[in-house]
Design an enzyme around this catalytic site. Structure first.
Site, PDB file in Angstrom:
ATOM      1  N   SER A   1       0.865  -1.185   0.000  1.00 46.90           N
ATOM      2  CA  SER A   1       0.000   0.000   0.000  1.00 46.90           C
ATOM      3  C   SER A   1       0.898   1.231   0.000  1.00 46.90           C
ATOM      4  O   SER A   1       2.079   1.150   0.372  1.00 46.90           O
ATOM      5  CB  SER A   1      -0.835  -0.012   1.279  1.00 46.90           C
ATOM      6  OG  SER A   1      -1.467   1.227   1.493  1.00 46.90           O
TER       7      SER A   1
ATOM      8  N   TYR B   1      -2.393  -1.213  10.426  1.00 51.09           N
ATOM      9  CA  TYR B   1      -2.329  -1.305   8.953  1.00 51.09           C
ATOM     10  C   TYR B   1      -0.977  -0.803   8.450  1.00 51.09           C
ATOM     11  O   TYR B   1      -0.309  -1.463   7.652  1.00 51.09           O
ATOM     12  CB  TYR B   1      -3.477  -0.490   8.360  1.00 51.09           C
ATOM     13  CG  TYR B   1      -3.670  -0.675   6.874  1.00 51.09           C
ATOM     14  CD1 TYR B   1      -4.371  -1.765   6.370  1.00 51.09           C
ATOM     15  CD2 TYR B   1      -3.159   0.250   5.964  1.00 51.09           C
ATOM     16  CE1 TYR B   1      -4.559  -1.927   5.000  1.00 51.09           C
ATOM     17  CE2 TYR B   1      -3.337   0.091   4.592  1.00 51.09           C
ATOM     18  CZ  TYR B   1      -4.045  -0.994   4.117  1.00 51.09           C
ATOM     19  OH  TYR B   1      -4.222  -1.151   2.757  1.00 51.09           O
TER      20      TYR B   1
HETATM   21  P1  NAD Z   1     -11.471  -5.999  -0.148  1.00 51.29           P
HETATM   22  O1  NAD Z   1     -12.082  -5.937   1.195  1.00 51.29           O
HETATM   23  O2  NAD Z   1     -12.304  -5.704  -1.346  1.00 51.29           O
HETATM   24  O3  NAD Z   1     -10.775  -7.384  -0.387  1.00 51.29           O
HETATM   25  C1  NAD Z   1     -10.047  -8.039   0.623  1.00 51.29           C
HETATM   26  C2  NAD Z   1     -10.025  -9.496   0.273  1.00 51.29           C
HETATM   27  O4  NAD Z   1      -9.372 -10.198   1.337  1.00 51.29           O
HETATM   28  C3  NAD Z   1     -11.435 -10.073   0.146  1.00 51.29           C
HETATM   29  O5  NAD Z   1     -11.449 -11.014  -0.900  1.00 51.29           O
HETATM   30  C4  NAD Z   1     -11.630 -10.755   1.487  1.00 51.29           C
HETATM   31  O6  NAD Z   1     -12.550 -11.816   1.419  1.00 51.29           O
HETATM   32  C5  NAD Z   1     -10.217 -11.243   1.732  1.00 51.29           C
HETATM   33  N1  NAD Z   1      -9.968 -11.586   3.124  1.00 51.29           N
HETATM   34  C6  NAD Z   1     -10.194 -10.845   4.238  1.00 51.29           C
HETATM   35  N2  NAD Z   1      -9.886 -11.563   5.338  1.00 51.29           N
HETATM   36  C7  NAD Z   1      -9.452 -12.763   4.904  1.00 51.29           C
HETATM   37  C8  NAD Z   1      -8.991 -13.932   5.552  1.00 51.29           C
HETATM   38  N3  NAD Z   1      -8.902 -14.019   6.881  1.00 51.29           N
HETATM   39  N4  NAD Z   1      -8.632 -14.993   4.784  1.00 51.29           N
HETATM   40  C9  NAD Z   1      -8.723 -14.936   3.438  1.00 51.29           C
HETATM   41  N5  NAD Z   1      -9.159 -13.860   2.770  1.00 51.29           N
HETATM   42  C10 NAD Z   1      -9.508 -12.782   3.498  1.00 51.29           C
HETATM   43  O7  NAD Z   1     -10.212  -5.030  -0.084  1.00 51.29           O
HETATM   44  P2  NAD Z   1      -9.229  -4.471  -1.208  1.00 51.29           P
HETATM   45  O8  NAD Z   1      -9.313  -3.004  -1.141  1.00 51.29           O
HETATM   46  O9  NAD Z   1      -9.424  -5.163  -2.501  1.00 51.29           O
HETATM   47  O10 NAD Z   1      -7.825  -4.879  -0.560  1.00 51.29           O
HETATM   48  C11 NAD Z   1      -6.985  -5.883  -1.096  1.00 51.29           C
HETATM   49  C12 NAD Z   1      -5.555  -5.603  -0.688  1.00 51.29           C
HETATM   50  O11 NAD Z   1      -5.139  -4.359  -1.239  1.00 51.29           O
HETATM   51  C13 NAD Z   1      -5.368  -5.477   0.830  1.00 51.29           C
HETATM   52  O12 NAD Z   1      -4.157  -6.081   1.209  1.00 51.29           O
HETATM   53  C14 NAD Z   1      -5.317  -3.980   1.033  1.00 51.29           C
HETATM   54  O13 NAD Z   1      -4.616  -3.635   2.182  1.00 51.29           O
HETATM   55  C15 NAD Z   1      -4.613  -3.550  -0.225  1.00 51.29           C
HETATM   56  N6  NAD Z   1      -4.797  -2.139  -0.569  1.00 51.29           N
HETATM   57  C16 NAD Z   1      -6.043  -1.646  -0.843  1.00 51.29           C
HETATM   58  C17 NAD Z   1      -6.164  -0.301  -1.159  1.00 51.29           C
HETATM   59  C18 NAD Z   1      -7.477   0.314  -1.508  1.00 51.29           C
HETATM   60  O14 NAD Z   1      -7.556   1.555  -1.604  1.00 51.29           O
HETATM   61  N7  NAD Z   1      -8.532  -0.449  -1.709  1.00 51.29           N
HETATM   62  C19 NAD Z   1      -5.035   0.522  -1.204  1.00 51.29           C
HETATM   63  C20 NAD Z   1      -3.800  -0.020  -0.906  1.00 51.29           C
HETATM   64  C21 NAD Z   1      -3.693  -1.358  -0.603  1.00 51.29           C
END
Ligand code: NAD
Length: 257
Positions: free
Chosen positions: A139, A152
């Site tokens: 991130s 985080y």
């Molecule tokens: P999201 O909530 O849409 O997806 C998260 C995924 O992780 C989902 O498929 C969920 O089911 C899964 N998950 C959660 N807990 C779990 C567990 N215990 N076991 C297995 N799967 C699990 O979120 P996102 O925004 O798509 O985030 C995905 C990644 O990207 C994360 O690591 C997040 O930190 C990172 N990220 C997101 C953003 C953003 O702005 N959305 C920015 C930077 C980084």
């Protein structure tokens, strides 16, 4: 580019960025393994439809990324992988004095320790083939901090450190290890933060998105899951053979500030 014959495992991929990455890798011809902790008919349907759309094998394997044995079990059940994308992640926002201990533990387990386990389980197979790609979805918070996101930010800085370390342990073995650092991407994880931010700042949805959430993203535009997926595909391509142990930001200029 074709990843025909390559198997990709994407953790946390029934939603958001993980699903976008799975879509991009499948479009490039890879067999994809989708994962989350649920085991519903719709999870299996989602992966079957994705596979059918791109003419590739796609399977869904349920495993809870907060549990080390299940992380390792995911790799084993898939039959190993050529491409591993550590994407599962959760968020919680609170001043540290009130930060629930169980939330701290869960964030560290899912955002960081899961990658320790999946990498350890996947590497022997990659080494045997002399080829592997590991991409950790970190991130902008892997490179910078924000208040109230202690767990985080700590987990994301730590996964960047893990990425660099494993890159050194695999250098010259046909394996690369990199982290992608997205800024704000409009996914369910971010969507869930909007009502709270509206309340805290007493602003409507559009204003809170522009003035608060995207305040540090100079483009004032969300990155898309397709753009993160495309970056992962690039890191898995031959053009990126000598890119290892580093980060690529997809953050509209956030980390340039
Ligand atoms: P999201 O909530 O849409 O997806 C998260 C995924 O992780 C989902 O498929 C969920 O089911 C899964 N998950 C959660 N807990 C779990 C567990 N215990 N076991 C297995 N799967 C699990 O979120 P996102 O925004 O798509 O985030 C995905 C990644 O990207 C994360 O690591 C997040 O930190 C990172 N990220 C997101 C953003 C953003 O702005 N959305 C920015 C930077 C980084």
């Amino acid at each position: 580019m074709s990843f025909g014959g390559k198997r990709a495992i994407i953790t946390g991929s029934n939603s958001g960025i993980g699903l976008g990455v799975a879509e991009a890798l499948a479009a490039a011809g890879a067999e994809v393994i989708l994962n989350s902790l649920t085991d519903r008919a719709e999870d299996h349907e989602l992966s079957a439809e994705l596979g059918a759309r791109h003419g590739v094998v796609a399977r869904y394997i349920a495993a809870d990324m907060s549990k080390g044995a299940e992380c390792r079990g995911l790799i084993e059940k898939a039959g190993g992988c050529d491409i591993l994308v550590n994407n599962a992640g959760i968020q919680f926002v609170s001043p540290i004095e009130d930060f629930p201990v169980e939330k701290w533990d869960a964030i560290l387990a899912i955002n960081l320790s899961s990658a320790f386990h999946t990498i350890a389980a996947a590497l022997p197979g990659m080494r045997a083939k002399g080829w592997g790609r590991i991409v950790d979805i970190a991130s902008a918070h892997g490179l910078t901090a924000s208040p109230y996101k202690s767990a985080y930010v700590a987990s994301k800085h730590a996964i960047v450190g893990l990425t660099k370390t494993i890159a050194l342990e695999t250098a010259g073995q046909g394996i690369t290890v990199n982290a992608v650092c997205p800024g704000y991407v409009l996914t369910p994880l971010v969507e869930a933060q909007i009502p709270e931010q509206m309340k805290v700042h007493n602003m409507d949805r559009e204003t809170v998105i522009r003035e608060v959430m995207l305040q540090r993203q100079p483009s004032r535009q969300f990155a898309t899951t397709d753009q993160v997926g495309g970056t992962v595909v690039f890191l898995c391509s031959p053009a990126a053979d000598q890119i290892t142990g580093t980060t690529i930001s997809v953050d509209g200029g956030w980390t340039a500030l």
